[in-house]
Enzyme design. Structure first.
Site, short mmCIF file in Angstrom:
data_model
loop_
_atom_site.label_atom_id
_atom_site.label_comp_id
_atom_site.label_asym_id
_atom_site.label_seq_id
_atom_site.Cartn_x
_atom_site.Cartn_y
_atom_site.Cartn_z
CG ASN A 2 -0.18 -0.08 2.50
OD1 ASN A 2 0.54 0.84 2.85
ND2 ASN A 2 -0.31 -1.20 3.22
CB ILE A 56 0.25 -6.70 14.45
CG1 ILE A 56 0.77 -7.47 13.23
CG2 ILE A 56 1.37 -6.37 15.42
CD1 ILE A 56 1.49 -6.61 12.22
CE LYS A 73 -10.51 -0.38 10.77
NZ LYS A 73 -9.97 0.43 9.70
CE LYS A 109 -8.06 -3.65 14.06
NZ LYS A 109 -6.95 -3.92 13.17
O1 PMT Z 1 3.07 6.08 6.57
P1 PMT Z 1 2.48 7.40 6.11
O2 PMT Z 1 2.64 7.61 4.62
O3 PMT Z 1 3.01 8.55 6.91
O4 PMT Z 1 0.90 7.36 6.36
C1 PMT Z 1 0.42 7.26 7.67
C2 PMT Z 1 -0.76 6.29 7.77
C3 PMT Z 1 -1.93 6.82 6.95
C4 PMT Z 1 -0.37 4.91 7.24
C5 PMT Z 1 -1.09 6.18 9.29
O5 PMT Z 1 -1.37 7.46 9.80
C6 PMT Z 1 -2.29 5.26 9.52
O6 PMT Z 1 -3.43 5.69 9.51
N1 PMT Z 1 -1.99 3.94 9.79
C7 PMT Z 1 -2.98 2.89 9.94
C8 PMT Z 1 -3.36 2.44 8.58
C9 PMT Z 1 -4.35 1.32 8.50
O7 PMT Z 1 -4.22 0.57 7.59
O8 PMT Z 1 -5.23 1.22 9.42
P2 PMT Z 1 -6.33 -0.01 9.49
O9 PMT Z 1 -7.60 0.68 9.64
O10 PMT Z 1 -6.21 -0.99 8.40
O11 PMT Z 1 -5.89 -0.78 10.80
C10 PMT Z 1 -6.32 -0.39 12.10
C11 PMT Z 1 -5.20 -0.59 13.08
O12 PMT Z 1 -4.87 -1.98 13.19
C12 PMT Z 1 -3.90 0.10 12.72
O13 PMT Z 1 -3.34 0.58 13.90
C13 PMT Z 1 -3.05 -1.00 12.10
O14 PMT Z 1 -1.65 -0.78 12.31
C14 PMT Z 1 -3.52 -2.22 12.89
N2 PMT Z 1 -3.47 -3.47 12.13
C15 PMT Z 1 -4.23 -3.65 11.02
C16 PMT Z 1 -4.22 -4.85 10.37
C17 PMT Z 1 -3.39 -5.89 10.85
N3 PMT Z 1 -3.33 -7.04 10.24
N4 PMT Z 1 -2.63 -5.68 11.94
C18 PMT Z 1 -2.66 -4.50 12.59
O15 PMT Z 1 -1.95 -4.32 13.60
#
Ligand code: PMT
Length: 402
Positions: free
Chosen positions: A210, A309, A339, A343
């Site tokens: 991504n 994670i 979320k 989580k």
């Molecule tokens: O890296 P940059 O270019 O600076 O951009 C920053 C960002 C947009 C990536 C960052 O600010 C951000 O929002 N990160 C989370 C992105 C995300 O994919 O979120 P999610 O909604 O899919 O996941 C929710 C949370 O669960 C996140 O904290 C993620 O790290 C965690 N997660 C998700 C899936 C997974 N399999 N394991 C996880 O730990």
């Protein structure tokens, strides 16, 4: 160690004889690793030329509020957002008075009103002007609003007087600026931070990933280290230098990231800023996939879920204080709150990635933090460094209350 590495300092130069020291100050700030943009008042220009400060800072000096060319490039709002800290040196009695009153009648005072960044003043004036009750009242007023004052020092003055009112020397000011970023709020704590994207292999030459650049997670790691924490940063593939005093662990896939995080446990606070792939190809082809005429124009990839994670670490018996991020393109707060619940988090940072100026790979961010009581705290648009410091301070407060 460059204590101001990559810090963005807007240096305001007021109209006092100490303006000659601003040239040295620009050099000292840059020696400590800072990026410097200079804003001069009309009075400042009477004492030192913009050309000198342009040559030393490596950037055009900002002079006028109502300059269409300047506004088209980096106008007052952009400068205000760009800054990690605004330092005014020298700060004359007149500038202090205008700032105390919230007057915004030139570029510098307007930037101060418009910025969310910390503001610091290095007063410089005749000792009688400094001692005057009006200046002292302005000083009190500015301090009560959280504006920091570096100095003034005492000694012989350009006008021949001796007393309080000398601007501090350039190196002292550069060190005072660096100290502003060292809060010590997390001294003795271990922070585990995830950053960047993950890559999920399809075959030896292709993968699914991504747009995460890692900038947000790295800025958080830097801010946490400045707050005195021991920081472990587990990052997917990114092109960023490791912040000072941060232990970096490079990983590729979501499963690698989970293993690295589990190995880094226990920690006091987990901040999951990584954009982790939710799915990976079920089978990684051992050789480069060839175009297969029997499948026509399509290729079907069977995907399976990756481990979560954040949810895994939040479910442990030695569970840390857990902060997630939610990158959403719609229904931001609703999805983020879901979320947080699903989580089992303490806080979630909602990030609207539909807006390209504050999402993936951008320099800025703007976020809302939601807690378990559904209270929302908003952090307006600013550099990711600035947002990271504000978030770390907020998280440290909430962690202490938990
Ligand atoms: O890296 P940059 O270019 O600076 O951009 C920053 C960002 C947009 C990536 C960052 O600010 C951000 O929002 N990160 C989370 C992105 C995300 O994919 O979120 P999610 O909604 O899919 O996941 C929710 C949370 O669960 C996140 O904290 C993620 O790290 C965690 N997660 C998700 C899936 C997974 N399999 N394991 C996880 O730990």
């Amino acid at each position: 160690m460059q204590r101001l590495y990559r810090k963005r300092i807007v240096l305001g130069v007021g109209g006092g004889i100490a303006a000659y020291k601003s040239a040295e100050l620009v050099r000292r700030l840059r020696d400590h690793g800072a990026e410097v943009r200079v804003v001069m008042t009309q009075g400042g220009r009477e004492f030192i030329t913009p050309l000198t400060l342009q040559a030393l800072s490596g950037h055009p000096v900002h002079l006028d509020l109502l300059d269409p060319a300047a506004e088209a490039a980096m106008g007052h709002i952009e400068l205000a957002r760009w800054a990690d800290l605004v330092l005014i040196a020298p700060a004359t009695a007149d500038l202090m008075a205008r700032l105390a009153q919230g007057v915004a009648n030139d570029l510098l005072t307007t930037v101060v009103l418009a910025t969310n960044a910390p503001v610091a003043l290095a007063p410089a004036m005749n000792q009688a002007m400094w001692a005057d009750p009006a200046t002292q009242a302005n000083r009190e007023q500015l301090l009560s609003r959280g504006i920091r004052l570096f100095g003034p020092g005492s000694g012989s003055q350009a006008c021949g007087d001796i007393g309080m009112g000398r601007m501090l020397e350039a190196e002292e000011l550069a060190r005072a600026v660096a100290d502003c970023f060292e809060t010590g709020m997390l001294t003795g704590k271990h922070l585990l931070i995830t950053a960047g994207p993950t890559q999920e292999n399809i075959d030896p030459v292709r993968y699914i990933t991504n747009h995460s650049s890692g900038k947000m997670g790295f800025a958080l790691a830097e801010a946490a280290a400045e707050a005195g924490a021991r920081v472990t940063l587990v990052t997917g593939p990114v092109f960023l230098p490791t912040p000072d005093r941060v232990q970096r662990i490079d990983v590729v896939s979501a499963r690698d990231m989970l293993a690295a995080c589990e190995a880094a446990m226990p920690c006091d606070i987990l901040i999951a800023a990584a954009a982790v792939a939710d799915y990976r190809p079920e089978v990684v082809a051992p050789h480069k996939l060839k175009k297969d005429p029997s499948t026509g124009d399509g290729l079907l990839l069977q995907m399976v879920r990756n481990p979560d994670i954040l949810a895994t670490l939040a479910g442990r018996t030695d569970r840390p204080f857990c902060v997630g991020f939610a990158a959403e393109t719609e229904n931001l707060l609703e999805y983020a709150a879901r979320k947080l619940r699903d989580k089992n988090l303490d806080l979630i940072v909602a990030n609207d990635v539909a807006n390209p100026s504050i999402g993936f790979n951008s320099e800025d961010n703007a976020v809302s933090v939601i807690d378990r009581q559904q209270h929302e705290t908003r952090f307006g648009q600013a550099s990711k460094g600035h947002i990271a410091r504000a978030l770390v301070a907020f998280i440290a407060e909430r962690y202490k209350e938990s």
